[in-house]
Motif scaffolding. Structure first.
Motif, PDB file in Angstrom:
ATOM      1  N   THR B  70      38.956-107.524  12.988  1.00 30.66           N
ATOM      2  CA  THR B  70      38.729-108.512  12.621  1.00 30.66           C
ATOM      3  C   THR B  70      38.730-109.592  13.901  1.00 30.66           C
ATOM      4  N   ARG B  71      39.708-109.531  14.837  1.00 34.54           N
ATOM      5  CA  ARG B  71      39.973-110.252  16.006  1.00 34.54           C
ATOM      6  C   ARG B  71      39.430-109.673  17.114  1.00 34.54           C
ATOM      7  N   LEU B  72      38.765-108.577  17.047  1.00 32.56           N
ATOM      8  CA  LEU B  72      38.275-107.977  18.602  1.00 32.56           C
ATOM      9  C   LEU B  72      37.530-109.166  19.289  1.00 32.56           C
ATOM     10  N   LYS B  73      37.695-108.954  20.423  1.00 34.57           N
ATOM     11  CA  LYS B  73      36.939-109.756  21.721  1.00 34.57           C
ATOM     12  C   LYS B  73      36.230-109.271  22.705  1.00 34.57           C
ATOM     13  N   GLY B  74      35.340-109.775  23.326  1.00 31.06           N
ATOM     14  CA  GLY B  74      34.921-109.024  24.694  1.00 31.06           C
ATOM     15  C   GLY B  74      34.448-107.789  24.487  1.00 31.06           C
ATOM     16  N   HIS B  75      34.860-106.846  25.386  1.00 30.67           N
ATOM     17  CA  HIS B  75      34.436-105.565  25.593  1.00 30.67           C
ATOM     18  C   HIS B  75      34.909-104.717  24.375  1.00 30.67           C
ATOM     19  N   GLU B  76      35.969-104.737  23.606  1.00 24.21           N
ATOM     20  CA  GLU B  76      36.257-104.149  22.541  1.00 24.21           C
ATOM     21  C   GLU B  76      35.175-104.412  21.415  1.00 24.21           C
ATOM     22  N   ARG B  77      34.895-105.710  21.176  1.00 21.91           N
ATOM     23  CA  ARG B  77      34.086-106.152  20.128  1.00 21.91           C
ATOM     24  C   ARG B  77      32.751-105.587  20.508  1.00 21.91           C
ATOM     25  N   GLU B  78      32.196-105.519  21.665  1.00 25.24           N
ATOM     26  CA  GLU B  78      30.753-104.696  21.970  1.00 25.24           C
ATOM     27  C   GLU B  78      30.998-103.349  21.866  1.00 25.24           C
ATOM     28  N   LYS B  79      32.024-102.784  22.085  1.00 23.75           N
ATOM     29  CA  LYS B  79      32.036-101.449  21.700  1.00 23.75           C
ATOM     30  C   LYS B  79      32.098-101.119  20.161  1.00 23.75           C
ATOM     31  N   MET B  80      32.644-102.121  19.452  1.00 18.26           N
ATOM     32  CA  MET B  80      32.656-101.729  17.985  1.00 18.26           C
ATOM     33  C   MET B  80      31.208-101.949  17.448  1.00 18.26           C
TER      34      MET B  80
END
Lengths: 261, 257
Positions: B70-80
């Motif tokens: 839900t609250r991923l940001k930046g590179h983590e979000r891009e990876k997901m």
């Protein structure tokens, strides 16, 4: 019961709205600058933006500089003629062009061209979900779209203004030697005699600042536009108006605080 | 019970005073194709955008393979996000680049594939949605509505995502082209073994692509069940929607003159 408009509430609402806008812009600014300095870099986009800001603005900027230089020489000739100081025309034209009119007028022209184009393009991408699509393709829109635009404008404006300085001074020279009967070599000699490097450099620094401002406003308004074709139109207008006002305000601030010598 | 591929728990989202999602729960199992139906403006797109992180939910959690995203940001979000593919309603093709670059965008930008390989891949994927390699050289502005959807579908599946989202895949198409797109979706999803979530108000499309159909109303999933059971849902809201009746428990906010 009819509600009586409460002036205090209106002032409060306007102030809060203004502060919210400033906050949003500050966040946008921080994310944009962050994106300029963090990889991946998109060199193709960078080059395309530099072409669009720099090369394709040349005719507009060159023509305005030419007319500005010419009319400046004409007016200064009339003004200085009142106390028999017509010999100072070349010196004042160079001073006025390099320190003020070169950077300011070029930036206003580029704001009309480039800020508007950026706002319209990014605004259309926003309302057609292209910016969302970019994000879902694991690409940061700040790095892919915003950073190349802001960097291009900040780097290209000084170059444009350098060319515009030269064309502006030549505009003054052209008018002075053809209409006002100045001696060509004498005019150019006097132009250079009292010119200091700092006159030109301070103008180029200003140009960089104005380039940053005009691209930031174009990107900010476009990126945050909403509401279809009408919203894109509004974003474009806001971009040009806010860029122009901020350029003039920043010009005053920078000149009166930093460039006082 | 097996772990759902994608799971939404109590997701809330409001815009100003308007509550759009009001504690939405939804589980989708791996390899399953779920269609969410619902009227315009009921928050179907908002639901997808919350999962993708394009909108931040006000409350609630979203899980992929049991992992909270839900609250991923930046590179983590891009990876997901690399595990997702999304077909946008209007296609959302990038009009400043050619069709093949659109299709290969995720391959080049996110996976760093070389241009030449990416072009070959793009042609292969275009072929999978029934388009020839010559289409790759066109600009998106030159495409017809049906072709735009196909290219958008090609772009969504290009990176072999595990989860595919389809936002109104058949809107704005004639019934025959709509059926062609539906068949392509079914084929491609099966081919990838992907988990699919489609939102639509086109019942023909829903019946064609769904294993399970759910209905979103009032910010919640009010009914969900196997696609074959939709006629016998026993839910008056679902009945009204699938038969397209103006009379019923769902009142349209239309001013009568």
């Amino acid at each position: 019961m009819t509600t009586i408009p409460n002036p205090a509430a209106n002032i409060g609402r306007a102030t809060l709205g203004f502060l919210a806008d400033v906050g949003r812009l500050a966040v946008f600014l921080a994310r944009s600058v962050g994106a300029i300095f963090s990889p991946p870099f998109y060199f193709g986009n960078q080059l395309r933006q530099m072409l669009s800001v720099g090369y394709y603005s040349l005719p507009v900027v060159g023509l305005t500089a030419l007319f500005t230089g010419a009319v400046l020489a004409q007016q200064i000739y009339i003004g200085t003629g009142r106390f028999d100081a017509e010999s100072t025309v070349p010196t004042i034209v160079v001073f006025g062009i390099t320190r003020e009119l070169g950077p300011v007028i070029a930036s206003l022209m580029v704001a009309g061209r480039v800020s508007a184009a950026m706002a319209a393009e990014l605004g259309t991408m926003r309302v057609t979900e292209q910016i969302d699509a970019l994000t879902t393709l694991a690409t940061n829109p700040f790095r892919y779209l915003i950073a190349p635009r802001i960097l291009a404008a900040t780097l290209m404006m000084p170059l444009l203004v350098l060319i515009s300085d030269i064309i502006g001074v030549m505009g003054g020279w052209l008018l002075s030697t053809t209409v006002l009967n100045y001696n060509s070599i004498g005019y150019l000699q006097r132009s250079l005699d009292f010119m200091e490097t700092w006159d030109v450099v301070s103008g180029l620094i200003k140009a960089g600042i104005f380039g940053f401002i005009l691209s930031l406003m174009g990107c900010y308004q476009g990126f945050n536009s909403s509401g279809g074709a009408q919203g894109v139109g509004r974003a474009t207008t806001n971009a040009v108006v806010s860029a122009s006002i901020l350029i003039l305000a920043a010009n005053y601030a920078v000149t009166s605080i930093v460039f006082t010598d | 019970m097996a772990q759902p591929k994608l799971s939404l728990r109590g997701v809330c989202k409001r815009f100003g005073r308007k509550v759009v999602l009001d504690g939405l729960d939804l589980d989708i199992m791996a390899g399953e194709s779920v269609v969410i139906i619902g009227g315009s403006g009921t928050g179907k797109s908002v639901m997808l955008k919350c999962v993708l992180g394009l909108l931040q939910p006000d409350a609630g959690d979203i899980f992929v393979d049991g992992e909270e995203i839900t609250r991923l940001k930046g590179h983590e979000r891009e990876k997901m996000l690399r595990r997702f593919g999304m077909l946008f309603q209007g296609g959302a093709l990038f009009d400043s680049i050619r069709v093949w670059r659109n299709v290969a965008f995720g391959l080049i930008s996110a996976q760093g594939m070389k241009r030449k390989d990416a072009r070959r891949h793009a042609d292969e994927i275009l072929a999978k949605v029934g388009l020839g390699p010559e289409v790759g050289d066109l600009s998106p502005a030159e495409l017809s509505g049906g072709m735009r959807k196909r290219v958008a579908l090609a772009r969504a599946i290009a990176t072999n995502p595990e989860i595919l989202f389809f936002d109104e895949p058949t809107t704005g198409l004639d019934p025959i082209m709509a059926d062609v797109i539906n068949e392509l979706i079914v084929e491609r999803v099966r081919d990838l073994g992907a988990t699919a979530l489609t939102i639509t108000h086109d019942m023909a499309s829903a019946r064609k692509v769904a294993d399970r159909i759910g209905m979103l109303y009032g910010g919640k999933i009010i009914w969900i069940g196997p696609a074959a059971d939709i006629e016998r849902s026993g839910n008056p809201y679902v009945d009204q929607f699938i038969h397209g009746r103006a009379e019923g428990p769902i009142s349209m906010d239309v001013q009568r003159l």
